[in-house]
Design an enzyme around this catalytic site. Structure first.
Site, PDB file in Angstrom:
ATOM      1  CG  ASN A   9      46.886  54.147  46.343  1.00 35.15           C
ATOM      2  OD1 ASN A   9      47.373  55.144  45.818  1.00 35.15           O
ATOM      3  ND2 ASN A   9      46.013  53.364  45.733  1.00 35.15           N
ATOM      4  CB  ALA A  10      48.018  56.241  52.553  1.00 34.52           C
ATOM      5  N   GLY A  37      48.042  50.274  47.553  1.00 30.26           N
ATOM      6  CA  GLY A  37      48.257  50.553  46.140  1.00 30.26           C
ATOM      7  C   GLY A  37      48.559  49.258  45.429  1.00 30.26           C
ATOM      8  CB  THR A 213      41.560  36.377  39.296  1.00 29.31           C
ATOM      9  OG1 THR A 213      41.116  37.722  39.094  1.00 29.31           O
ATOM     10  CG2 THR A 213      43.059  36.309  39.011  1.00 29.31           C
ATOM     11  CB  ALA A 216      34.928  31.637  46.093  1.00 25.24           C
ATOM     12  CG  ASP A 239      40.955  42.642  54.019  1.00 25.61           C
ATOM     13  OD1 ASP A 239      40.355  42.903  52.970  1.00 25.61           O
ATOM     14  OD2 ASP A 239      41.827  43.385  54.501  1.00 25.61           O
ATOM     15  CG  ASP A 245      46.830  44.082  44.428  1.00 22.52           C
ATOM     16  OD1 ASP A 245      46.572  44.119  43.212  1.00 22.52           O
ATOM     17  OD2 ASP A 245      46.448  44.953  45.228  1.00 22.52           O
TER      18      ASP A 245
END
Length: 304
Positions: A9-10, A37, A213, A216, A239, A245
């Site tokens: 992806n962009a 992506g 997952t 925190a 972020d 990923d």
């Protein structure tokens, strides 16, 4: 060798002090283009941790294709099996607030034309780890699982974003990874279950290893040897978009070079924390050396 059959992806990043509420319009000064992506993010993380990675997927015939492929190549990913198809490259609009929380909208574009038939025979075998996510067509994801199992590959599936796969396909996956919401969606009637129970439920769906997952709080893993939790790396997030990923890519790289499950999960959890301190989901600053240096700061494994 790792083969990633996944999305490209962009990513268009918009930063806000606070994410908008339903129906609210908020303004910001500009946006940032980043390659993304889930498939591409995971491939880049694996390659930057030293793995040999080949990518199978699709981009469109538009201006966003080249920078996305260039970013993968710069990370060390082999993109010779990426196909250019008619239409646009997948595009995501990502809104991030000051706390690090995010909202993501995705137009799948070329990703919906990716085909399991593109997985050439020479890419699959007992020495291959196939890593997949859920941003490609369901039928092709299931077909890729069947082909990889027949060829003796290790199969790792990140069920993100949550998507329906047949129980038969899930049963052929070696390691099934999901966040809390995705795990609850997969398991159905899961209200009140602890994260350890969610991980055990995922393990029962696949060939024995389920990973949840939990942001925190780190990661919970269930496998034939028991259940354990790896607490998160102590950080101040900037972020959180690429956290899952980075975890999946680094975990796959570590397992592919022969590390134990606990060692691989600790390394992946460390990488997941590091990427949260960096802008973008494919930051070149997420390197094997940086992960090595930060591993000492990771809290000890807790057996449940």
């Amino acid at each position: 060798m790792i083969v990633v059959f996944g999305s490209i992806n962009a990513d268009l990043f918009f930063s806000f002090a606070k994410l908008p509420r339903r129906g609210e319009t908020v303004l910001t000064d500009g946006y940032t283009f980043c390659p993304g992506g889930k498939g591409a993010n995971q491939a880049a993380a694996a390659a930057r941790d030293g793995a040999e990675v080949r990518f199978v997927g699709a981009v469109g015939r538009d201006p966003n294709a080249a920078p996305c492929l260039d970013a993968l190549t710069a990370a060390g990913v082999d993109v010779r099996h990426v196909h250019a198809v008619d239409g646009v490259t997948g595009t995501a609009v990502i809104s991030v607030e000051a706390s690090g929380e995010n909202q993501i909208l995705v137009a799948s574009g070329a990703n919906m034309k990716a085909s399991a038939d593109w997985l050439a025979e020479e890419l699959l075998g007992p020495d291959t780890t196939l890593l997949m996510q859920m941003e490609l067509p369901q039928a092709d994801t299931e077909a890729a699982i069947r082909r990889a199992r027949a060829c003796g590959c290790r199969i790792i599936l990140n069920d993100a974003p949550l998507g329906p796969l047949s129980r038969e396909a899930l049963a052929e996956v070696d390691i099934l990874i999901a966040n809390e919401e995705e795990a609850m969606g997969l398991l159905g009637n899961s209200a009140g279950l602890e994260n350890a129970d969610l991980a055990r439920g995922l393990a029962a769906f696949c060939r024995g290893t389920g990973i949840v997952t939990i942001g925190a709080a780190g990661v919970v893993v269930a496998h034939e040897g028991g259940t354990f939790q790896v607490p998160a790396l102590p950080i101040v997030p900037v972020d959180t978009v690429g956290a899952g990923d980075a975890f999946c890519g680094t975990l796959t790289a570590a397992l592919d070079r022969g590390e134990s499950l606990i060692e691989a999960v600790r390394r992946a959890t460390t990488a997941s924390g590091i990427i949260c301190t960096l802008p973008g989901a494919q930051s070149p600053e997420l390197t094997g050396a940086r992960i090595n240096a930060a591993l000492a700061d990771l809290p000890s494994v807790v057996h449940i």
